[in-house]
Motif scaffolding. Structure first.
Motif, PDB file in Angstrom:
ATOM      1  N   SER A 105      36.825  39.477 -37.642  1.00  0.00           N
ATOM      2  CA  SER A 105      35.605  38.861 -37.106  1.00  0.00           C
ATOM      3  C   SER A 105      34.721  39.946 -36.521  1.00  0.00           C
ATOM      4  N   GLN A 106      33.437  39.873 -36.818  1.00  0.00           N
ATOM      5  CA  GLN A 106      32.490  40.833 -36.255  1.00  0.00           C
ATOM      6  C   GLN A 106      32.247  40.565 -34.778  1.00  0.00           C
ATOM      7  N   SER A 107      32.411  39.301 -34.362  1.00  0.00           N
ATOM      8  CA  SER A 107      32.166  38.966 -32.959  1.00  0.00           C
ATOM      9  C   SER A 107      32.725  37.576 -32.652  1.00  0.00           C
ATOM     10  N   ILE A 108      33.475  37.487 -31.564  1.00  0.00           N
ATOM     11  CA  ILE A 108      33.942  36.181 -31.099  1.00  0.00           C
ATOM     12  C   ILE A 108      33.228  35.767 -29.811  1.00  0.00           C
ATOM     13  N   ALA A 109      32.525  36.716 -29.204  1.00  0.00           N
ATOM     14  CA  ALA A 109      31.816  36.454 -27.952  1.00  0.00           C
ATOM     15  C   ALA A 109      30.839  37.582 -27.707  1.00  0.00           C
ATOM     16  N   THR A 110      29.868  37.359 -26.857  1.00  0.00           N
ATOM     17  CA  THR A 110      28.940  38.409 -26.460  1.00  0.00           C
ATOM     18  C   THR A 110      28.672  38.318 -24.969  1.00  0.00           C
ATOM     19  N   THR A 111      28.287  39.451 -24.409  1.00  0.00           N
ATOM     20  CA  THR A 111      27.820  39.480 -23.022  1.00  0.00           C
ATOM     21  C   THR A 111      27.009  40.750 -22.828  1.00  0.00           C
ATOM     22  N   PRO A 112      25.827  40.652 -22.213  1.00  0.00           N
ATOM     23  CA  PRO A 112      25.004  41.849 -22.010  1.00  0.00           C
ATOM     24  C   PRO A 112      25.463  42.663 -20.810  1.00  0.00           C
ATOM     25  N   VAL A 113      25.252  43.965 -20.882  1.00  0.00           N
ATOM     26  CA  VAL A 113      25.442  44.834 -19.716  1.00  0.00           C
ATOM     27  C   VAL A 113      24.223  44.651 -18.823  1.00  0.00           C
ATOM     28  N   ILE A 204      26.543  48.444 -12.076  1.00  0.00           N
ATOM     29  CA  ILE A 204      26.519  48.102 -13.490  1.00  0.00           C
ATOM     30  C   ILE A 204      27.730  47.231 -13.797  1.00  0.00           C
ATOM     31  N   ALA A 205      27.495  46.121 -14.470  1.00  0.00           N
ATOM     32  CA  ALA A 205      28.560  45.199 -14.854  1.00  0.00           C
ATOM     33  C   ALA A 205      28.072  44.443 -16.080  1.00  0.00           C
ATOM     34  N   THR A 206      28.864  43.469 -16.546  1.00  0.00           N
ATOM     35  CA  THR A 206      28.378  42.589 -17.594  1.00  0.00           C
ATOM     36  C   THR A 206      27.962  41.263 -16.963  1.00  0.00           C
ATOM     37  N   GLU A 207      27.194  40.515 -17.703  1.00  0.00           N
ATOM     38  CA  GLU A 207      26.805  39.188 -17.232  1.00  0.00           C
ATOM     39  C   GLU A 207      28.046  38.351 -16.952  1.00  0.00           C
ATOM     40  N   VAL A 223      23.210  38.548  -8.466  1.00  0.00           N
ATOM     41  CA  VAL A 223      22.217  38.271  -9.505  1.00  0.00           C
ATOM     42  C   VAL A 223      22.378  39.289 -10.629  1.00  0.00           C
ATOM     43  N   ALA A 224      22.311  38.808 -11.877  1.00  0.00           N
ATOM     44  CA  ALA A 224      22.357  39.675 -13.050  1.00  0.00           C
ATOM     45  C   ALA A 224      20.948  39.801 -13.629  1.00  0.00           C
ATOM     46  N   SER A 225      20.484  41.034 -13.807  1.00  0.00           N
ATOM     47  CA  SER A 225      19.153  41.247 -14.372  1.00  0.00           C
ATOM     48  C   SER A 225      19.175  42.470 -15.282  1.00  0.00           C
ATOM     49  N   VAL A 226      18.115  42.650 -16.058  1.00  0.00           N
ATOM     50  CA  VAL A 226      17.969  43.816 -16.927  1.00  0.00           C
ATOM     51  C   VAL A 226      16.504  44.236 -16.912  1.00  0.00           C
ATOM     52  N   PRO A 227      16.206  45.472 -17.314  1.00  0.00           N
ATOM     53  CA  PRO A 227      14.799  45.876 -17.441  1.00  0.00           C
ATOM     54  C   PRO A 227      14.104  45.070 -18.538  1.00  0.00           C
ATOM     55  N   VAL A 228      12.796  45.181 -18.574  1.00  0.00           N
ATOM     56  CA  VAL A 228      12.020  44.405 -19.543  1.00  0.00           C
ATOM     57  C   VAL A 228      12.300  44.838 -20.977  1.00  0.00           C
ATOM     58  N   THR A 229      12.864  46.018 -21.160  1.00  0.00           N
ATOM     59  CA  THR A 229      13.126  46.516 -22.507  1.00  0.00           C
ATOM     60  C   THR A 229      14.271  45.786 -23.189  1.00  0.00           C
ATOM     61  N   GLY A 230      15.188  45.193 -22.416  1.00  0.00           N
ATOM     62  CA  GLY A 230      16.319  44.496 -23.005  1.00  0.00           C
ATOM     63  C   GLY A 230      17.639  44.989 -22.463  1.00  0.00           C
ATOM     64  N   ALA A 231      18.712  44.809 -23.251  1.00  0.00           N
ATOM     65  CA  ALA A 231      20.043  45.177 -22.778  1.00  0.00           C
ATOM     66  C   ALA A 231      20.959  45.535 -23.940  1.00  0.00           C
ATOM     67  N   PHE A 232      21.930  46.392 -23.661  1.00  0.00           N
ATOM     68  CA  PHE A 232      23.016  46.668 -24.601  1.00  0.00           C
ATOM     69  C   PHE A 232      24.019  45.525 -24.488  1.00  0.00           C
ATOM     70  N   VAL A 233      24.556  45.087 -25.621  1.00  0.00           N
ATOM     71  CA  VAL A 233      25.399  43.891 -25.648  1.00  0.00           C
ATOM     72  C   VAL A 233      26.791  44.216 -26.163  1.00  0.00           C
ATOM     73  N   LEU A 234      27.806  43.734 -25.464  1.00  0.00           N
ATOM     74  CA  LEU A 234      29.190  43.816 -25.935  1.00  0.00           C
ATOM     75  C   LEU A 234      29.437  42.650 -26.882  1.00  0.00           C
ATOM     76  N   ASN A 235      30.145  42.905 -27.997  1.00  0.00           N
ATOM     77  CA  ASN A 235      30.242  41.871 -29.037  1.00  0.00           C
ATOM     78  C   ASN A 235      31.671  41.419 -29.369  1.00  0.00           C
ATOM     79  N   TYR A 236      32.698  42.010 -28.809  1.00  0.00           N
ATOM     80  CA  TYR A 236      34.078  41.555 -28.937  1.00  0.00           C
ATOM     81  C   TYR A 236      34.484  41.214 -30.380  1.00  0.00           C
ATOM     82  N   PRO A 237      34.667  42.221 -31.230  1.00  0.00           N
ATOM     83  CA  PRO A 237      35.139  41.978 -32.594  1.00  0.00           C
ATOM     84  C   PRO A 237      36.667  41.795 -32.616  1.00  0.00           C
ATOM     85  N   ILE A 238      37.185  41.356 -33.747  1.00  0.00           N
ATOM     86  CA  ILE A 238      38.641  41.331 -33.961  1.00  0.00           C
ATOM     87  C   ILE A 238      38.963  42.296 -35.090  1.00  0.00           C
ATOM     88  N   ALA A 239      39.662  43.370 -34.762  1.00  0.00           N
ATOM     89  CA  ALA A 239      40.074  44.362 -35.756  1.00  0.00           C
ATOM     90  C   ALA A 239      41.511  44.093 -36.172  1.00  0.00           C
TER      91      ALA A 239
END
Length: 518
Positions: A105-113, A204-207, A223-239
């Protein structure tokens, strides 16, 4: 009797199917899941019928991705399935082993930093670069922690889009890396969040980690926030890490079924995770709708992390400062020597206690007839005590008295060679060994060696097993920039900078540390 036998056999098959869901043998599949999602994986796996998991029973263990990555070359130690927090670990695995990992699986879950702060205490950041520049940022180790690496990757993505200067990213990482050099034991995300909850500030943490912390701690309202540019996202793949063959095929089937079960459950949202579609969390939890930041060029990421690894090594340098008569020249409402002294003070305050610093002053015959340099302090660890004072305090004392030493011409060449030989002869392999030469002029000593002799000697005496970096810093445009660059270029990794005005001088410390990454 035949009828009875048929009924009995039929009931037996019914009972078997009722218990085992039509499976014959139940395969036992080991799963190593990132600690942040391991409980979700365990919950879903335990509640699923073996048939729903491809006739498999999953043994889920919480393991940090770095721990699993270290065993990739040892198949006997590997789990059958691996769920790291990011696909970045699969890229690292490819580089380490030379073979790509199969994916269930490419991703089972996501969460932004995200940036975690107390409610009502959230600064407005326009970019992740500005986050990295934040004094006292609680971030962890970007080399081993994907969450801590998130702001770095996000800033690199901003640079790729032309929103920030890529060179400024390295500069911003200098104090973070140096702080890490003093304390190799990094705090966990929960520890960082607890500090913010207690003392304020930024972590720094994840949502998911912020949501989970608030849920687990009564009264917490981070409170969880990010800059206006966006965020790097963790995607939890299954290898799929099981060896090739029937075992691999069985593990992959179980991984595919597991992904379907997790994505179709409520366990993700309940734990604070987003689904693979990255839709915002319900109930006004988390950071809301966000842009995803990605870096398309992996070599940029590799270079940034390699530089960070070098920056995290403690610094050892000899500061060699020009005290010739021209350093009394007025500059920005004060004098050049006062500005240089201010820069040195700012520099020393940035370095951790385990950094090693020495101090020389130079002008013609400053150390006596025929010697242009004077040792003010030998190279010693800043936190060590000498006669009741730390080396840091002693450096600052000498720094404040530099003005009293000003006078005479510039004795650059002899001083440079002597400083190089001093640092090389006292070389410490546990440090980056360097020399910082700051001057506002060019060599004026008629009795010194020539520039050609200096450059040739530096190249001849450079020992690859004991490398010494020379960083030259020109104070104002009166400094001979061409000569200073030739001197720094004579040592591998050397660099030269010209501080044309008072505002540029404090950047010398950044150049000192950036030089080691080239």
């Amino acid at each position: 009797m035949a009828l009875v036998a048929i009924v009995v056999v039929g009931l037996g098959v019914f009972g078997y199917n009722k218990v085992f869901g039509g499976c014959g043998d139940i395969a036992s599949i080991s799963v190593a899941a990132d600690p942040t999602i391991a409980s979700v994986v365990s919950k879903v796996a335990a509640s699923a019928d073996p048939e729903d998991l491809g006739c498999a029973k999953l043994d889920v263990q919480a393991k940090a991705p770095a721990e699993v990555a270290q065993t990739l070359s040892k198949p006997e130690s590997l789990p059958a399935l691996w769920i790291p927090d990011s696909s970045a670990w699969m890229v690292k695995a490819l580089k380490a082993t030379g073979a790509p990992l199969d994916s269930a699986s490419q991703s089972i879950a996501t969460t932004p930093v995200v940036i975690a702060t107390k409610q009502g205490d959230t600064p407005l950041f326009d970019t992740w670069l500005s986050v990295l520049k934040r004094p006292g940022l609680r971030i962890g180790d970007p080399l081993t922690d994907t969450v801590a690496n998130g702001p770095v990757l996000a800033a690199l993505a901003e640079a790729e889009k032309g929103k920030v200067d890529p060179n400024a990213i390295t500069a911003a990482l200098v104090p973070i890396a140096q702080a890490q050099a003093t304390n190799t034991k990094q705090k966990t995300a929960d520890e960082r969040l607890a500090e913010v909850n207690r003392d304020g500030g930024v972590a720094i943490a994840t949502e998911e980690q912020v949501v989970a912390y608030n849920a687990a701690n009564s009264g917490a309202n981070l409170v969880a926030s990010v800059p206006v540019t966006g965020a790097f996202v963790l995607n939890y793949p299954i290898a799929v890490t099981a060896p090739a063959g029937e075992q691999h095929d069985k593990a992959k089937e179980a991984g595919v079924k597991l992904a379907e079960a997790i994505v179709g459950s409520k366990a993700l949202s309940e734990a604070g995770f987003r689904g693979p579609d990255f839709a915002p969390l319900d109930g006004n939890r988390g950071a809301g709708k966000l842009e995803v930041l990605t870096v398309s060029d992996q070599t940029v990421v590799d270079t940034a992390l390699r530089r960070y690894a070098v920056l995290a090594l403690p610094a050892r340098f000899l500061a060699v400062l020009d005290v010739s008569g021209s350093m009394k020249t007025a500059a920005g409402g004060t004098t050049r020597i006062d500005l240089l002294g201010q820069a040195l003070e700012n520099t020393i305050r940035l370095f951790p206690d385990n950094a090693q610093v020495g101090l020389w002053a130079f002008s013609i015959d400053k150390g006596g007839p025929g010697q242009d340099w004077r040792e003010l302090l030998p190279i010693r660890t800043l936190g060590d005590k000498f006669d009741g004072k730390s080396q840091r305090e002693l450096v600052l004392e000498q720094d404040r008295n530099l003005g009293a030493l000003v006078g005479g011409g510039t004795g650059l060449y002899d001083t440079t060679l002597a400083a190089f030989r001093k640092v090389q002869s006292t070389y410490d392999p546990h440090y980056i060994n360097s020399i910082v030469i700051a001057t506002d002029g060019t060599n004026e000593d008629p009795n010194s060696i020539s520039l050609e002799e200096l450059l040739a000697t530096l190249k001849k005496e450079q020992d690859p097993s004991r490398p010494v970096i020379i960083v030259t810093a020109g104070i104002t445009d009166d400094a001979d920039a061409a000569v200073l660059k030739q001197i720094s270029d004579a040592t591998p990794g050397g660099s030269s900078v010209i501080a044309r005005n008072a505002a540029d001088i404090p950047n010398i410390v950044v150049e000192v540390l950036k030089a080691r990454t080239r």
